[in-house]
Design an enzyme around this catalytic site. Sequence first.
Site, PDB file in Angstrom:
ATOM      1  N   CYS A  36     -12.995  14.768  34.330  1.00  0.00           N
ATOM      2  CA  CYS A  36     -13.522  16.080  34.692  1.00  0.00           C
ATOM      3  C   CYS A  36     -12.431  17.118  34.469  1.00  0.00           C
ATOM      4  CB  CYS A  36     -13.962  16.077  36.153  1.00  0.00           C
ATOM      5  SG  CYS A  36     -14.537  17.689  36.744  1.00  0.00           S
ATOM      6  N   CYS A  39     -11.422  18.682  38.164  1.00  0.00           N
ATOM      7  CA  CYS A  39     -10.703  17.952  39.219  1.00  0.00           C
ATOM      8  C   CYS A  39      -9.951  16.711  38.732  1.00  0.00           C
ATOM      9  CB  CYS A  39     -11.653  17.547  40.330  1.00  0.00           C
ATOM     10  SG  CYS A  39     -12.760  16.181  39.906  1.00  0.00           S
ATOM     11  N   CYS A  82     -20.076  16.114  38.350  1.00  0.00           N
ATOM     12  CA  CYS A  82     -18.962  15.281  38.777  1.00  0.00           C
ATOM     13  C   CYS A  82     -19.163  14.955  40.254  1.00  0.00           C
ATOM     14  CB  CYS A  82     -17.649  16.025  38.561  1.00  0.00           C
ATOM     15  SG  CYS A  82     -16.201  15.173  39.220  1.00  0.00           S
ATOM     16  N   CYS A  85     -16.166  16.644  42.494  1.00  0.00           N
ATOM     17  CA  CYS A  85     -16.022  18.082  42.758  1.00  0.00           C
ATOM     18  C   CYS A  85     -17.305  18.887  42.583  1.00  0.00           C
ATOM     19  CB  CYS A  85     -14.923  18.675  41.879  1.00  0.00           C
ATOM     20  SG  CYS A  85     -15.354  18.805  40.125  1.00  0.00           S
ATOM     21  N   CYS A 106     -25.570  13.695  28.112  1.00  0.00           N
ATOM     22  CA  CYS A 106     -25.317  14.774  27.156  1.00  0.00           C
ATOM     23  C   CYS A 106     -24.355  15.749  27.841  1.00  0.00           C
ATOM     24  CB  CYS A 106     -26.642  15.438  26.811  1.00  0.00           C
ATOM     25  SG  CYS A 106     -26.523  16.750  25.607  1.00  0.00           S
TER      26      CYS A 106
END
Length: 118
Positions: A36, A39, A82, A85, A106
Amino acid sequence: MHTLTPEERYILEEKGTEAPFSGEYYAFDETGVFHCKKCDAPLFPSTAKFDSGTGWPSFDAAFLGAVKEITDKDGRRTEIICAACGGHLGHVFHGEGFTPKNTRHCVNSLSLAFKAGD
């Protein structure tokens, strides 16, 4: 936490979408882990990446518990965020037949950071 550019903030915090075929990781083929951008949580192994021809990086699997699926407000698509976060990653589609797992995450390149060899 990573300091986000305005474009990254638009994707991750405002649920934006980058233009198809424009992302850094669309035609990317290195071994490692996609994290991510917000984070740094590990999200997708490079072994799960495949070329769907749709214009965005596609993965047929995420690390267990790394990604949450949420129905979009219009009820037509399923957003992926995510799990650590809450940053917007893109959408997930099931039943398209691209891979034996029959799943396509995607993902916007701008929501990802790649780490080689992870």
